[in-house]
Scaffold this motif. Structure first.
Motif, PDB file in Angstrom:
ATOM      1  N   MET A   1     -30.562  52.164  48.594  1.00 38.09           N
ATOM      2  CA  MET A   1     -30.702  51.179  47.536  1.00 38.09           C
ATOM      3  C   MET A   1     -31.771  50.170  47.956  1.00 38.09           C
ATOM      4  SD  MET A   1     -27.852  48.390  46.492  1.00 38.09           S
ATOM      5  CE  MET A   1     -28.346  46.960  45.635  1.00 38.09           C
ATOM      6  N   LYS A   2     -32.806  50.055  47.150  1.00 33.86           N
ATOM      7  CA  LYS A   2     -33.845  49.052  47.406  1.00 33.86           C
ATOM      8  C   LYS A   2     -33.424  47.727  46.795  1.00 33.86           C
ATOM      9  CE  LYS A   2     -37.831  51.861  48.174  1.00 33.86           C
ATOM     10  NZ  LYS A   2     -38.421  51.522  49.420  1.00 33.86           N
ATOM     11  N   LEU A   3     -33.805  46.637  47.440  1.00 34.37           N
ATOM     12  CA  LEU A   3     -33.494  45.311  46.899  1.00 34.37           C
ATOM     13  C   LEU A   3     -34.437  45.008  45.751  1.00 34.37           C
ATOM     14  CD1 LEU A   3     -32.949  43.071  50.043  1.00 34.37           C
ATOM     15  CD2 LEU A   3     -31.330  44.493  48.832  1.00 34.37           C
ATOM     16  N   GLY A   4     -33.893  44.517  44.663  1.00 35.85           N
ATOM     17  CA  GLY A   4     -34.716  44.172  43.514  1.00 35.85           C
ATOM     18  C   GLY A   4     -35.670  43.028  43.794  1.00 35.85           C
ATOM     19  N   SER A   5     -35.246  42.089  44.630  1.00 34.45           N
ATOM     20  CA  SER A   5     -36.068  40.919  44.910  1.00 34.45           C
ATOM     21  C   SER A   5     -37.123  41.180  45.979  1.00 34.45           C
ATOM     22  CB  SER A   5     -35.183  39.755  45.351  1.00 34.45           C
ATOM     23  OG  SER A   5     -34.513  40.095  46.552  1.00 34.45           O
ATOM     24  N   ASN A   6     -36.956  42.238  46.779  1.00 29.09           N
ATOM     25  CA  ASN A   6     -37.935  42.571  47.819  1.00 29.09           C
ATOM     26  C   ASN A   6     -37.849  44.072  48.077  1.00 29.09           C
ATOM     27  OD1 ASN A   6     -39.461  42.947  50.150  1.00 29.09           O
ATOM     28  ND2 ASN A   6     -39.031  40.881  50.871  1.00 29.09           N
ATOM     29  N   LEU A   7     -38.715  44.824  47.453  1.00 25.92           N
ATOM     30  CA  LEU A   7     -38.666  46.280  47.519  1.00 25.92           C
ATOM     31  C   LEU A   7     -38.977  46.837  48.904  1.00 25.92           C
ATOM     32  CD1 LEU A   7     -40.278  47.159  44.073  1.00 25.92           C
ATOM     33  CD2 LEU A   7     -37.862  47.099  44.687  1.00 25.92           C
ATOM     34  N   ASP A   8     -39.432  45.993  49.832  1.00 27.70           N
ATOM     35  CA  ASP A   8     -39.689  46.452  51.198  1.00 27.70           C
ATOM     36  C   ASP A   8     -38.383  46.720  51.953  1.00 27.70           C
ATOM     37  OD1 ASP A   8     -42.460  46.400  50.967  1.00 27.70           O
ATOM     38  OD2 ASP A   8     -42.596  44.323  51.653  1.00 27.70           O
ATOM     39  N   PHE A   9     -37.258  46.142  51.479  1.00 31.91           N
ATOM     40  CA  PHE A   9     -35.961  46.339  52.119  1.00 31.91           C
ATOM     41  C   PHE A   9     -35.186  47.440  51.410  1.00 31.91           C
ATOM     42  CE2 PHE A   9     -36.850  42.070  53.644  1.00 31.91           C
ATOM     43  CZ  PHE A   9     -36.366  42.112  54.944  1.00 31.91           C
ATOM     44  N   GLU A  10     -34.481  48.252  52.209  1.00 33.69           N
ATOM     45  CA  GLU A  10     -33.626  49.300  51.657  1.00 33.69           C
ATOM     46  C   GLU A  10     -32.337  49.349  52.461  1.00 33.69           C
ATOM     47  OE1 GLU A  10     -33.942  53.909  50.132  1.00 33.69           O
ATOM     48  OE2 GLU A  10     -35.535  53.089  51.363  1.00 33.69           O
ATOM     49  N   ILE A  11     -31.231  49.606  51.771  1.00 31.78           N
ATOM     50  CA  ILE A  11     -29.918  49.687  52.411  1.00 31.78           C
ATOM     51  C   ILE A  11     -29.393  51.099  52.225  1.00 31.78           C
ATOM     52  CG2 ILE A  11     -27.567  48.788  52.410  1.00 31.78           C
ATOM     53  CD1 ILE A  11     -28.823  46.208  51.153  1.00 31.78           C
ATOM     54  N   LEU A  12     -28.984  51.715  53.338  1.00 27.90           N
ATOM     55  CA  LEU A  12     -28.506  53.089  53.311  1.00 27.90           C
ATOM     56  C   LEU A  12     -27.134  53.161  53.961  1.00 27.90           C
ATOM     57  CD1 LEU A  12     -31.811  54.640  54.695  1.00 27.90           C
ATOM     58  CD2 LEU A  12     -31.096  54.603  52.314  1.00 27.90           C
ATOM     59  N   GLY A  13     -26.142  53.662  53.249  1.00 29.44           N
ATOM     60  CA  GLY A  13     -24.818  53.885  53.810  1.00 29.44           C
ATOM     61  C   GLY A  13     -24.717  55.314  54.297  1.00 29.44           C
ATOM     62  N   PHE A  14     -24.176  55.509  55.496  1.00 33.95           N
ATOM     63  CA  PHE A  14     -24.036  56.867  56.015  1.00 33.95           C
ATOM     64  C   PHE A  14     -23.014  56.903  57.136  1.00 33.95           C
ATOM     65  CE2 PHE A  14     -27.337  54.855  58.475  1.00 33.95           C
ATOM     66  CZ  PHE A  14     -27.152  55.303  59.766  1.00 33.95           C
ATOM     67  N   SER A  15     -22.712  58.097  57.576  1.00 33.06           N
ATOM     68  CA  SER A  15     -21.783  58.291  58.682  1.00 33.06           C
ATOM     69  C   SER A  15     -22.587  58.603  59.935  1.00 33.06           C
ATOM     70  CB  SER A  15     -20.839  59.445  58.356  1.00 33.06           C
ATOM     71  OG  SER A  15     -19.936  59.641  59.413  1.00 33.06           O
ATOM     72  N   ASP A  16     -22.488  57.748  60.917  1.00 32.38           N
ATOM     73  CA  ASP A  16     -23.187  57.921  62.199  1.00 32.38           C
ATOM     74  C   ASP A  16     -22.173  58.445  63.201  1.00 32.38           C
ATOM     75  OD1 ASP A  16     -24.278  57.440  64.816  1.00 32.38           O
ATOM     76  OD2 ASP A  16     -25.647  55.971  63.948  1.00 32.38           O
ATOM     77  N   SER A  17     -22.498  59.526  63.885  1.00 30.94           N
ATOM     78  CA  SER A  17     -21.542  60.161  64.809  1.00 30.94           C
ATOM     79  C   SER A  17     -21.133  59.246  65.963  1.00 30.94           C
ATOM     80  CB  SER A  17     -22.128  61.464  65.352  1.00 30.94           C
ATOM     81  OG  SER A  17     -23.308  61.213  66.083  1.00 30.94           O
ATOM     82  N   ARG A  18     -21.875  58.175  66.213  1.00 33.85           N
ATOM     83  CA  ARG A  18     -21.508  57.243  67.283  1.00 33.85           C
ATOM     84  C   ARG A  18     -20.359  56.320  66.877  1.00 33.85           C
ATOM     85  NH1 ARG A  18     -26.466  53.883  68.511  1.00 33.85           N
ATOM     86  NH2 ARG A  18     -26.639  54.011  66.266  1.00 33.85           N
ATOM     87  N   TYR A  19     -20.059  56.268  65.574  1.00 38.14           N
ATOM     88  CA  TYR A  19     -19.037  55.360  65.069  1.00 38.14           C
ATOM     89  C   TYR A  19     -17.969  56.132  64.309  1.00 38.14           C
ATOM     90  CZ  TYR A  19     -22.676  51.993  66.178  1.00 38.14           C
ATOM     91  OH  TYR A  19     -23.623  51.259  66.824  1.00 38.14           O
ATOM     92  N   GLU A  20     -16.757  55.590  64.311  1.00 33.08           N
ATOM     93  CA  GLU A  20     -15.638  56.241  63.627  1.00 33.08           C
ATOM     94  C   GLU A  20     -15.689  56.029  62.120  1.00 33.08           C
ATOM     95  OE1 GLU A  20     -11.865  55.221  65.319  1.00 33.08           O
ATOM     96  OE2 GLU A  20     -12.618  55.428  67.367  1.00 33.08           O
ATOM     97  N   SER A  21     -16.161  54.888  61.672  1.00 32.43           N
ATOM     98  CA  SER A  21     -16.158  54.542  60.251  1.00 32.43           C
ATOM     99  C   SER A  21     -17.576  54.541  59.691  1.00 32.43           C
ATOM    100  CB  SER A  21     -15.539  53.159  60.063  1.00 32.43           C
ATOM    101  OG  SER A  21     -14.225  53.136  60.568  1.00 32.43           O
ATOM    102  N   LEU A  22     -17.666  54.321  58.384  1.00 33.89           N
ATOM    103  CA  LEU A  22     -18.944  54.242  57.694  1.00 33.89           C
ATOM    104  C   LEU A  22     -19.831  53.180  58.326  1.00 33.89           C
ATOM    105  CD1 LEU A  22     -20.660  54.928  55.071  1.00 33.89           C
ATOM    106  CD2 LEU A  22     -19.551  52.923  54.082  1.00 33.89           C
ATOM    107  N   THR A  23     -21.116  53.457  58.398  1.00 33.41           N
ATOM    108  CA  THR A  23     -22.088  52.473  58.848  1.00 33.41           C
ATOM    109  C   THR A  23     -23.099  52.247  57.738  1.00 33.41           C
ATOM    110  OG1 THR A  23     -23.561  54.112  59.830  1.00 33.41           O
ATOM    111  CG2 THR A  23     -21.874  53.173  61.263  1.00 33.41           C
ATOM    112  N   VAL A  24     -23.804  51.132  57.806  1.00 26.41           N
ATOM    113  CA  VAL A  24     -24.842  50.806  56.834  1.00 26.41           C
ATOM    114  C   VAL A  24     -26.098  50.440  57.607  1.00 26.41           C
ATOM    115  CG1 VAL A  24     -25.508  49.254  54.974  1.00 26.41           C
ATOM    116  CG2 VAL A  24     -23.143  49.972  55.174  1.00 26.41           C
ATOM    117  N   GLU A  25     -27.209  51.043  57.222  1.00 32.23           N
ATOM    118  CA  GLU A  25     -28.481  50.767  57.890  1.00 32.23           C
ATOM    119  C   GLU A  25     -29.371  49.959  56.965  1.00 32.23           C
ATOM    120  OE1 GLU A  25     -30.652  53.687  60.543  1.00 32.23           O
ATOM    121  OE2 GLU A  25     -31.882  53.783  58.721  1.00 32.23           O
TER     122      GLU A  25
END
Length: 78
Positions: A1-25
């Motif tokens: 998801m790109k930020l509407g106010s600043n398209l240079d930023f993006e948020i990605l939710g995913f499962s990282d094998s280093r963590y037990e729960s969902l992570t967000v990058e």
């Protein structure tokens, strides 16, 4: 998801094998700059800020980064 106010930023939710729960990058101009995990619980979120101390300093707009952090937290708390 790109930020509407600043398209240079993006948020990605995913499962990282280093963590037990969902992570967000959080990415800035396509480069990962931070990752939030909830392994210690929603009230104890941890942020990992990616830094390569041997390269040039990455500078990002404060307001965009703060907005990205708030939205990223809402991905985890939902």
């Amino acid at each position: 998801m790109k930020l509407g106010s600043n398209l240079d930023f993006e948020i990605l939710g995913f499962s990282d094998s280093r963590y037990e729960s969902l992570t967000v990058e959080i990415q800035y101009k396509g480069e990962p700059i931070a990752q939030i995990n909830q392994d210690q619980g929603v009230d104890c979120l941890e942020i990992e800020v990616f830094a390569d101390l041997n390269s040039a300093t990455l500078k990002v707009p404060f307001s965009g980064f703060l907005e990205a952090m708030i939205i990223a937290k809402s991905f985890i708390v939902e």
